[in-house]
Structures are given as structure tokens and as C-alpha cells.
Motif scaffolding. Structure first.
Motif, PDB file in Angstrom:
ATOM      1  N   THR A 164       5.715  16.692   0.183  1.00 38.80           N
ATOM      2  CA  THR A 164       5.035  15.435  -0.105  1.00 38.80           C
ATOM      3  C   THR A 164       5.558  14.339   0.816  1.00 38.80           C
ATOM      4  OG1 THR A 164       4.760  16.023  -2.431  1.00 38.80           O
ATOM      5  CG2 THR A 164       4.574  13.691  -1.868  1.00 38.80           C
ATOM      6  N   VAL A 165       4.646  13.637   1.451  1.00 38.42           N
ATOM      7  CA  VAL A 165       4.982  12.432   2.201  1.00 38.42           C
ATOM      8  C   VAL A 165       4.510  11.247   1.372  1.00 38.42           C
ATOM      9  CG1 VAL A 165       4.586  11.107   4.312  1.00 38.42           C
ATOM     10  CG2 VAL A 165       4.781  13.600   4.417  1.00 38.42           C
ATOM     11  N   GLU A 166       5.430  10.350   1.047  1.00 39.54           N
ATOM     12  CA  GLU A 166       5.076   9.162   0.268  1.00 39.54           C
ATOM     13  C   GLU A 166       5.862   7.976   0.796  1.00 39.54           C
ATOM     14  OE1 GLU A 166       4.697   7.653  -4.350  1.00 39.54           O
ATOM     15  OE2 GLU A 166       6.445   8.836  -3.784  1.00 39.54           O
ATOM     16  N   VAL A 167       5.159   7.003   1.322  1.00 39.36           N
ATOM     17  CA  VAL A 167       5.807   5.794   1.830  1.00 39.36           C
ATOM     18  C   VAL A 167       5.074   4.573   1.298  1.00 39.36           C
ATOM     19  CG1 VAL A 167       6.558   6.965   3.942  1.00 39.36           C
ATOM     20  CG2 VAL A 167       4.438   5.642   3.949  1.00 39.36           C
ATOM     21  N   VAL A 168       5.796   3.468   1.254  1.00 36.01           N
ATOM     22  CA  VAL A 168       5.227   2.197   0.836  1.00 36.01           C
ATOM     23  C   VAL A 168       5.158   1.279   2.055  1.00 36.01           C
ATOM     24  CG1 VAL A 168       5.422   0.229  -0.721  1.00 36.01           C
ATOM     25  CG2 VAL A 168       6.183   2.495  -1.476  1.00 36.01           C
ATOM     26  N   VAL A 169       3.948   0.833   2.379  1.00 36.11           N
ATOM     27  CA  VAL A 169       3.720  -0.069   3.505  1.00 36.11           C
ATOM     28  C   VAL A 169       3.496  -1.467   2.928  1.00 36.11           C
ATOM     29  CG1 VAL A 169       2.315  -0.557   5.538  1.00 36.11           C
ATOM     30  CG2 VAL A 169       2.638   1.811   4.787  1.00 36.11           C
ATOM     31  N   GLN A 170       4.439  -2.355   3.177  1.00 37.27           N
ATOM     32  CA  GLN A 170       4.350  -3.717   2.659  1.00 37.27           C
ATOM     33  C   GLN A 170       4.251  -4.710   3.813  1.00 37.27           C
ATOM     34  OE1 GLN A 170       6.822  -4.510  -1.126  1.00 37.27           O
ATOM     35  NE2 GLN A 170       8.100  -3.118   0.049  1.00 37.27           N
ATOM     36  N   SER A 171       3.526  -5.786   3.567  1.00 37.35           N
ATOM     37  CA  SER A 171       3.508  -6.874   4.553  1.00 37.35           C
ATOM     38  C   SER A 171       3.942  -8.162   3.879  1.00 37.35           C
ATOM     39  CB  SER A 171       2.106  -7.024   5.168  1.00 37.35           C
ATOM     40  OG  SER A 171       1.157  -7.425   4.208  1.00 37.35           O
ATOM     41  N   PHE A 172       4.705  -8.953   4.627  1.00 39.35           N
ATOM     42  CA  PHE A 172       5.240 -10.216   4.156  1.00 39.35           C
ATOM     43  C   PHE A 172       4.941 -11.291   5.187  1.00 39.35           C
ATOM     44  CE2 PHE A 172       8.019  -6.792   2.675  1.00 39.35           C
ATOM     45  CZ  PHE A 172       8.052  -7.011   1.307  1.00 39.35           C
ATOM     46  N   GLY A 173       4.581 -12.484   4.711  1.00 38.73           N
ATOM     47  CA  GLY A 173       4.310 -13.598   5.604  1.00 38.73           C
ATOM     48  C   GLY A 173       5.510 -14.534   5.669  1.00 38.73           C
ATOM     49  N   ARG A 174       5.871 -14.934   6.876  1.00 36.02           N
ATOM     50  CA  ARG A 174       7.000 -15.852   7.035  1.00 36.02           C
ATOM     51  C   ARG A 174       6.622 -17.242   6.554  1.00 36.02           C
ATOM     52  NH1 ARG A 174       9.337 -19.147  11.906  1.00 36.02           N
ATOM     53  NH2 ARG A 174       9.692 -20.728  10.356  1.00 36.02           N
ATOM     54  N   ILE A 175       7.442 -17.801   5.705  1.00 36.44           N
ATOM     55  CA  ILE A 175       7.197 -19.122   5.150  1.00 36.44           C
ATOM     56  C   ILE A 175       7.573 -20.187   6.179  1.00 36.44           C
ATOM     57  CG2 ILE A 175       7.821 -20.738   3.305  1.00 36.44           C
ATOM     58  CD1 ILE A 175       8.552 -18.290   1.600  1.00 36.44           C
ATOM     59  N   THR A 176       6.753 -21.190   6.334  1.00 40.76           N
ATOM     60  CA  THR A 176       7.043 -22.289   7.250  1.00 40.76           C
ATOM     61  C   THR A 176       8.357 -22.965   6.861  1.00 40.76           C
ATOM     62  OG1 THR A 176       4.685 -22.670   7.585  1.00 40.76           O
ATOM     63  CG2 THR A 176       6.175 -24.450   8.205  1.00 40.76           C
ATOM     64  N   GLY A 177       9.202 -23.189   7.871  1.00 39.35           N
ATOM     65  CA  GLY A 177      10.481 -23.846   7.624  1.00 39.35           C
ATOM     66  C   GLY A 177      11.512 -22.987   6.946  1.00 39.35           C
ATOM     67  N   SER A 178      11.400 -21.643   7.096  1.00 39.42           N
ATOM     68  CA  SER A 178      12.299 -20.741   6.362  1.00 39.42           C
ATOM     69  C   SER A 178      13.565 -20.398   7.125  1.00 39.42           C
ATOM     70  CB  SER A 178      11.556 -19.455   6.001  1.00 39.42           C
ATOM     71  OG  SER A 178      11.083 -18.797   7.167  1.00 39.42           O
ATOM     72  N   HIS A 179      13.784 -20.987   8.304  1.00 41.28           N
ATOM     73  CA  HIS A 179      15.067 -20.740   8.994  1.00 41.28           C
ATOM     74  C   HIS A 179      15.513 -21.996   9.697  1.00 41.28           C
ATOM     75  CE1 HIS A 179      13.692 -20.613  13.246  1.00 41.28           C
ATOM     76  NE2 HIS A 179      12.567 -20.153  12.743  1.00 41.28           N
ATOM     77  N   GLU A 182       0.855  -1.192   0.000  1.00 42.97           N
ATOM     78  CA  GLU A 182       0.000   0.000   0.000  1.00 42.97           C
ATOM     79  C   GLU A 182       0.889   1.239   0.000  1.00 42.97           C
ATOM     80  OE1 GLU A 182      -3.094   2.359   3.020  1.00 42.97           O
ATOM     81  OE2 GLU A 182      -2.294   0.388   3.565  1.00 42.97           O
ATOM     82  N   THR A 183       0.587   2.184  -0.892  1.00 43.62           N
ATOM     83  CA  THR A 183       1.286   3.462  -0.899  1.00 43.62           C
ATOM     84  C   THR A 183       0.464   4.482  -0.118  1.00 43.62           C
ATOM     85  OG1 THR A 183       2.371   3.051  -3.022  1.00 43.62           O
ATOM     86  CG2 THR A 183       2.190   5.340  -2.318  1.00 43.62           C
ATOM     87  N   VAL A 184       1.097   5.108   0.859  1.00 45.41           N
ATOM     88  CA  VAL A 184       0.469   6.179   1.631  1.00 45.41           C
ATOM     89  C   VAL A 184       1.110   7.489   1.170  1.00 45.41           C
ATOM     90  CG1 VAL A 184       0.060   7.138   3.929  1.00 45.41           C
ATOM     91  CG2 VAL A 184       0.076   4.650   3.599  1.00 45.41           C
ATOM     92  N   ARG A 185       0.300   8.377   0.623  1.00 45.66           N
ATOM     93  CA  ARG A 185       0.818   9.628   0.049  1.00 45.66           C
ATOM     94  C   ARG A 185      -0.109  10.774   0.442  1.00 45.66           C
ATOM     95  NH1 ARG A 185       3.865  11.050  -4.966  1.00 45.66           N
ATOM     96  NH2 ARG A 185       3.257  13.159  -5.521  1.00 45.66           N
ATOM     97  N   PHE A 186       0.490  11.863   0.933  1.00 50.98           N
ATOM     98  CA  PHE A 186      -0.291  13.049   1.278  1.00 50.98           C
ATOM     99  C   PHE A 186       0.641  14.263   1.308  1.00 50.98           C
ATOM    100  CE2 PHE A 186       1.016  10.860   5.130  1.00 50.98           C
ATOM    101  CZ  PHE A 186       1.496  11.854   5.964  1.00 50.98           C
ATOM    102  N   GLU A 187       0.029  15.441   1.228  1.00 48.60           N
ATOM    103  CA  GLU A 187       0.780  16.692   1.301  1.00 48.60           C
ATOM    104  C   GLU A 187       0.748  17.210   2.735  1.00 48.60           C
ATOM    105  OE1 GLU A 187       2.465  17.904  -1.471  1.00 48.60           O
ATOM    106  OE2 GLU A 187       1.794  15.953  -2.209  1.00 48.60           O
ATOM    107  N   LEU A 188       1.883  17.679   3.182  1.00 50.23           N
ATOM    108  CA  LEU A 188       2.019  18.151   4.550  1.00 50.23           C
ATOM    109  C   LEU A 188       2.422  19.624   4.509  1.00 50.23           C
ATOM    110  CD1 LEU A 188       1.891  16.945   7.416  1.00 50.23           C
ATOM    111  CD2 LEU A 188       4.347  16.535   7.261  1.00 50.23           C
ATOM    112  N   ALA A 189       1.575  20.486   5.083  1.00 49.26           N
ATOM    113  CA  ALA A 189       1.851  21.917   5.117  1.00 49.26           C
ATOM    114  C   ALA A 189       2.409  22.281   6.491  1.00 49.26           C
ATOM    115  CB  ALA A 189       0.582  22.708   4.827  1.00 49.26           C
ATOM    116  N   LEU A 190       3.689  22.576   6.530  1.00 49.53           N
ATOM    117  CA  LEU A 190       4.352  22.959   7.779  1.00 49.53           C
ATOM    118  C   LEU A 190       4.378  24.478   7.868  1.00 49.53           C
ATOM    119  CD1 LEU A 190       7.316  20.408   7.684  1.00 49.53           C
ATOM    120  CD2 LEU A 190       5.097  20.167   8.808  1.00 49.53           C
ATOM    121  N   GLN A 191       3.779  25.020   8.924  1.00 48.28           N
ATOM    122  CA  GLN A 191       3.594  26.460   9.047  1.00 48.28           C
ATOM    123  C   GLN A 191       4.560  27.103  10.039  1.00 48.28           C
ATOM    124  OE1 GLN A 191       1.519  27.930   7.005  1.00 48.28           O
ATOM    125  NE2 GLN A 191       0.652  26.021   6.196  1.00 48.28           N
ATOM    126  N   GLU A 192       5.434  26.311  10.633  1.00 50.75           N
ATOM    127  CA  GLU A 192       6.353  26.853  11.638  1.00 50.75           C
ATOM    128  C   GLU A 192       7.784  26.433  11.321  1.00 50.75           C
ATOM    129  OE1 GLU A 192       5.010  25.309  15.322  1.00 50.75           O
ATOM    130  OE2 GLU A 192       3.226  26.597  15.426  1.00 50.75           O
TER     131      GLU A 192
END
Length: 283
Positions: free
Chosen positions: A268-283, A224-234
């Protein structure tokens, strides 16, 4: 949310479980780690430090605390909390670690989310100043000075692991997550803070806009991409935003001077929020 004590700490020297008694964490081999009166525990052995005072400085932590507590990044925190609580079995507690938790803003926001779920929360950072600031703001969370390269956490014990603008160590993340556990990662997008970067740097290097590869041991679940404009007044908020990022220390003296002269800034604030599932037996 109902917050319960985190129960999965391990000795950073031998990996044995730690038990708390009289404000000290002890393993069966006799290693002992005292909990500071401020409410955190230091689990970073001196031999694992690369410097005398690793991680973010006291000033950088203070700037981040002021900025985040101003609510400017709340949409990011809300996206992270949604991912943590998605598919949450209401009758079971979720054990969640924020690996690189800084001053604890995202865990505090998660703990304040409305709902009937139960969370056992741990925040870990290599900066003692960050962990101290976090512990002063919320005692419900288990706060630890430690390293992502050697997480003092039991194997196969976590339901969720957060890595937000941090330094992922995927083999360690796979080790501590349960099979089917979820890694939630936040990274800067291509336009993140672009207007600020244009001010402090003579030119911008293009950022990779492609999707990052799936880390070994995991399956991609969501992005998911979270993107918004941020107005800093100080000017103070602009200074704090710059100080909490690496850009302050990478910029030239001329770039820092230009930033210091700003009275307002829309960024502009733009970040990518990713989720990953751990695979059984992966370590």
C-alpha cells in the motif's frame, strides 16, 4: 511547460545575491562558487556540514532513481504538480524550489507537465550524490548542494516550495516564500508501505493518523490523501524500494533477510499531500 533559469540564489555565507558569470556564482562581497561541469553548484559551507559526506549515500540515491524512474510513484508526482500549478497566473513565471529534491524525479515530472505556464525551478539537497544524479538527468533545473536549515535563496522570492518526505524548516520556508506563496508538503500516511514494514520489523508502532498542526507562519489551504496498491513483480524493484527508505537501515538483520527473499510484493502506498499559504508578515 516553459522552463527558464532560476534567478534567486544567494550566498550561503552572507546572504547577498549571487550572479552567474563564466560558470561561477559570485556575490558582491567576493565569495565565489564554481558550477561543476556536471551542471550543479555546491552551496553548503564546510562549517555547516555535520559529517564529511552528509545525506543519502550513492547506493541509496541509485536505488531511488531506478525505482522512481520506473513510474511507481507517478500518482504522487501528479498530485504534487497539480498543487504547484493550481491558481497559476499564466502570464507570470512561477519560481519553485524543491527543498530536499533527491535525484530530482518530482521536479522533472513537474517540468514535463503539459501547459503554457513558465517555471523557474531549483532543486536542493544536502547529498552531493543526489544532486549529481539529478543534474545528469535534466540541465534545465538549477541544482544545488545545500541545507534546508540555511537555504541559499533570497527572501520573499519563491512562489512555490516543495518538501516531499523531507525535513521541513518552517522558519526558513516562510522566509523565502513570497506573501501568499505556497508550501506543498508530502508525508507518509498511516498505512504507507505497511506490508513491507510488517516484513522487516518484528512489530509496528502505530502511526499518528491525525492531521498535522499548521506550521507557524502559514495557513492550511488543502489536504489530499493519495492511496493506491502497488504490485511489485521483480525482486530488484522490492530491493530498490527498501533501499530508498530508512527502513533498510533501521531493520534487523533478520528483517533484511526476509525482505531479500521476496520474489513479489503488493504494498500500500499512502501519502498526505498538504498545501499551506504563507501569511503576510510571518517572518
Amino acid at each position: 511547460m516553459n522552463i527558464i533559469p532560476f534567478q534567486h540564489l544567494c550566498c550561503p555565507l552572507d546572504g547577498l545575491p549571487l550572479a552567474l558569470a563564466d560558470r561561477s556564482w559570485r556575490c558582491s562581497a567576493g565569495h565565489c562558487y564554481d558550477s561543476a561541469r556536471q551542471g550543479y553548484t555546491h552551496l553548503l559551507p564546510v562549517q555547516n556540514k555535520r559529517s564529511k559526506d552528509p545525506g543519502d549515500s550513492k547506493d541509496m540515491v541509485a536505488a531511488r532513481q531506478r525505482f522512481l524512474n520506473g513510474g511507481y510513484y507517478r500518482p504522487i508526482a501528479e498530485a504534487v504538480s497539480r498543487q504547484v500549478l493550481a491558481d497559476d497566473p499564466q502570464d507570470l513565471p512561477l519560481a519553485c524550489l524543491d527543498a530536499g529534491s533527491g535525484e530530482g524525479y518530482y521536479l522533472r515530472q513537474l517540468a514535463e507537465t503539459e501547459g503554457d505556464g513558465t517555471l523557474a525551478l531549483m532543486g536542493l539537497d544536502i547529498s552531493k550524490w543526489a544532486v549529481l544524479a539529478a543534474a545528469k538527468q535534466d540541465r534545465r533545473v538549477c541544482w544545488v548542494v545545500g541545507s534546508n536549515a540555511n537555504l541559499p535563496v533570497a527572501s520573499d522570492s519563491l512562489d512555490r516550495l516543495l518538501c516531499l518526505f523531507g525535513f521541513p524548516v518552517y522558519d526558513e520556508f516562510a522566509r523565502v516564500l513570497k506573501p501568499g506563496g505556497k508550501l506543498i508538503q508530502v508525508d507518509a500516511g498511516a498505512d504507507h508501505l505497511r506490508q513491507l514494514r510488517e516484513i522487516v520489523y518484528p512489530s509496528l508502532k502505530p502511526r499518528d493518523q491525525g492531521q498535522k498542526p499548521v506550521p507557524p507562519g502559514f495557513d492550511r489551504l488543502t489536504s489530499e490523501t493519495v492511496r493506491f496498491e502497488l504490485a511489485l513483480q521483480e525482486p530488484e524493484a522490492i530491493a530498490d524500494l527498501l533501499a530508498m527508505t530508512p527502513h533498510l537501515y533501521r531493520a534487523s538483520a533478520e528483517g533484511r533477510t526476509r525482505a531479500a527473499g521476496l520474489k513479489t510484493l503488493t504494498v500500500t502506498v499512502e501519502v498526505v499531500v498538504q498545501s499551506f499559504g504563507r501569511i503576510t508578515g510571518s517572518h
